[in-house]
Design a protein around this motif. Structure first.
Motif, PDB file in Angstrom:
ATOM      1  N   HIS A   1       0.680  -1.221   0.077  1.00 55.38           N
ATOM      2  CA  HIS A   1       0.014   0.037   0.031  1.00 55.38           C
ATOM      3  C   HIS A   1       1.003   1.284   0.021  1.00 55.38           C
ATOM      4  CE1 HIS A   1       0.500  -0.679   4.276  1.00 55.38           C
ATOM      5  NE2 HIS A   1       0.680   0.543   4.432  1.00 55.38           N
ATOM      6  N   ILE A   2       0.196   2.326  -0.360  1.00 51.84           N
ATOM      7  CA  ILE A   2       0.748   3.642  -0.106  1.00 51.84           C
ATOM      8  C   ILE A   2       0.285   4.393   0.986  1.00 51.84           C
ATOM      9  CG2 ILE A   2       1.267   5.790  -1.480  1.00 51.84           C
ATOM     10  CD1 ILE A   2       1.199   3.974  -3.961  1.00 51.84           C
ATOM     11  N   GLY A   3       0.927   4.850   2.057  1.00 51.85           N
ATOM     12  CA  GLY A   3       0.034   5.698   2.915  1.00 51.85           C
ATOM     13  C   GLY A   3       0.174   7.211   2.676  1.00 51.85           C
ATOM     14  N   ILE A   4      -0.906   7.856   2.663  1.00 53.14           N
ATOM     15  CA  ILE A   4      -1.156   9.227   2.544  1.00 53.14           C
ATOM     16  C   ILE A   4      -1.615  10.133   3.852  1.00 53.14           C
ATOM     17  CG2 ILE A   4      -2.298  10.938   1.160  1.00 53.14           C
ATOM     18  CD1 ILE A   4      -2.355   8.754  -1.210  1.00 53.14           C
ATOM     19  N   ALA A   5      -1.039  10.925   4.330  1.00 45.98           N
ATOM     20  CA  ALA A   5      -1.326  11.750   5.673  1.00 45.98           C
ATOM     21  C   ALA A   5      -2.385  12.755   4.907  1.00 45.98           C
ATOM     22  CB  ALA A   5      -0.180  12.500   6.125  1.00 45.98           C
ATOM     23  N   VAL A   6      -3.485  12.810   5.757  1.00 46.94           N
ATOM     24  CA  VAL A   6      -4.673  13.774   5.545  1.00 46.94           C
ATOM     25  C   VAL A   6      -5.065  14.219   6.860  1.00 46.94           C
ATOM     26  CG1 VAL A   6      -5.441  12.625   3.477  1.00 46.94           C
ATOM     27  CG2 VAL A   6      -6.394  12.054   5.798  1.00 46.94           C
ATOM     28  N   HIS A   7      -5.572  15.545   6.720  1.00 48.62           N
ATOM     29  CA  HIS A   7      -6.161  16.111   7.940  1.00 48.62           C
ATOM     30  C   HIS A   7      -7.489  15.242   8.348  1.00 48.62           C
ATOM     31  CE1 HIS A   7      -3.281  19.453   8.316  1.00 48.62           C
ATOM     32  NE2 HIS A   7      -3.436  19.841   6.863  1.00 48.62           N
TER      33      HIS A   7
ATOM     34  N   LEU B   1       2.017  16.300   9.288  1.00 44.31           N
ATOM     35  CA  LEU B   1       1.154  17.253   8.684  1.00 44.31           C
ATOM     36  C   LEU B   1       1.738  18.831   8.953  1.00 44.31           C
ATOM     37  CD1 LEU B   1      -2.349  15.622   9.393  1.00 44.31           C
ATOM     38  CD2 LEU B   1      -1.102  15.932   7.066  1.00 44.31           C
ATOM     39  N   GLN B   2       2.035  18.823  10.237  1.00 39.55           N
ATOM     40  CA  GLN B   2       2.759  20.073  10.734  1.00 39.55           C
ATOM     41  C   GLN B   2       3.797  20.795   9.720  1.00 39.55           C
ATOM     42  OE1 GLN B   2       3.235  19.787  14.685  1.00 39.55           O
ATOM     43  NE2 GLN B   2       1.082  20.391  15.318  1.00 39.55           N
ATOM     44  N   ARG B   3       4.853  19.739   9.616  1.00 39.15           N
ATOM     45  CA  ARG B   3       6.028  19.608   8.910  1.00 39.15           C
ATOM     46  C   ARG B   3       5.971  20.134   7.378  1.00 39.15           C
ATOM     47  NH1 ARG B   3       8.505  15.285  11.134  1.00 39.15           N
ATOM     48  NH2 ARG B   3       8.175  14.303   9.144  1.00 39.15           N
ATOM     49  N   GLN B   4       4.967  19.251   6.815  1.00 40.86           N
ATOM     50  CA  GLN B   4       4.971  19.294   5.287  1.00 40.86           C
ATOM     51  C   GLN B   4       3.463  19.084   4.760  1.00 40.86           C
ATOM     52  OE1 GLN B   4       7.713  15.851   5.462  1.00 40.86           O
ATOM     53  NE2 GLN B   4       7.078  15.501   3.498  1.00 40.86           N
ATOM     54  N   GLY B   5       2.608  19.117   5.611  1.00 39.76           N
ATOM     55  CA  GLY B   5       1.167  19.239   4.945  1.00 39.76           C
ATOM     56  C   GLY B   5       0.507  17.861   4.559  1.00 39.76           C
TER      57      GLY B   5
END
Ligand code: ZN
Length: 137
Positions: A7-13, A69-73
């Motif tokens: 899988h590919i992990g994607i950070a979201v708010h 998320l704080q570092r790079q969105g």
């Protein structure tokens, strides 16, 4: 031995917000939403062929996804390779001089055995090794 991109992990708010794009624009199906308290993260999995997209939403103010998320969105957080043996794969990487975040497997979403390799040793990509195999008793 590595077998495929798992899988590919994607950070979201917000998974509630982000899933609209994955479901309505891309037409993917959300298989499940799962909380992983050990990582302070809520995950949503979308299947596409043999590979999944894993959305990662922070569950607390100080978890690893919050910091990311704080570092790079929002954006690509990690790539996960499926192995038939996470522990052996981590050991092999360690012997090769790779910096590990987890020296032994931890339990991730879906009860998988997972471990992360540090992006400083992987040309900038946080790399997850995962397997469905249970830890040795
Ligand atoms: Zn993952």
């Amino acid at each position: 031995m590595l077998q495929k991109i798992d899988h590919i992990g994607i950070a979201v708010h917000s998974i509630a917000q982000a899933r609209i794009f994955y479901e309505q624009t891309l037409g993917l199906h959300c298989e499940r939403i799962e909380e992983v308290p050990s990582q302070q993260v809520r995950t949503a999995f979308f299947s596409l062929g043999e590979t999944k997209i894993e959305l990662l939403e922070p569950m607390s103010e100080d978890g690893p996804i919050t910091k990311f998320l704080q570092r790079q969105g929002e954006g690509v957080h990690h790539i996960a390779y499926r192995s038939n043996n996470t522990a052996a794969q981590l050991e092999k990487a360690k012997k090769a001089g790779c910096r590990l975040i987890n020296t032994t497997p931890i339990t991730g979403a879906g009860g998988k055995q997972i471990g992360f390799l540090h992006p400083k040793s992987t040309h900038g990509v946080l790399t997850e090794i995962c397997s469905t195999q249970h830890p040795p008793e």
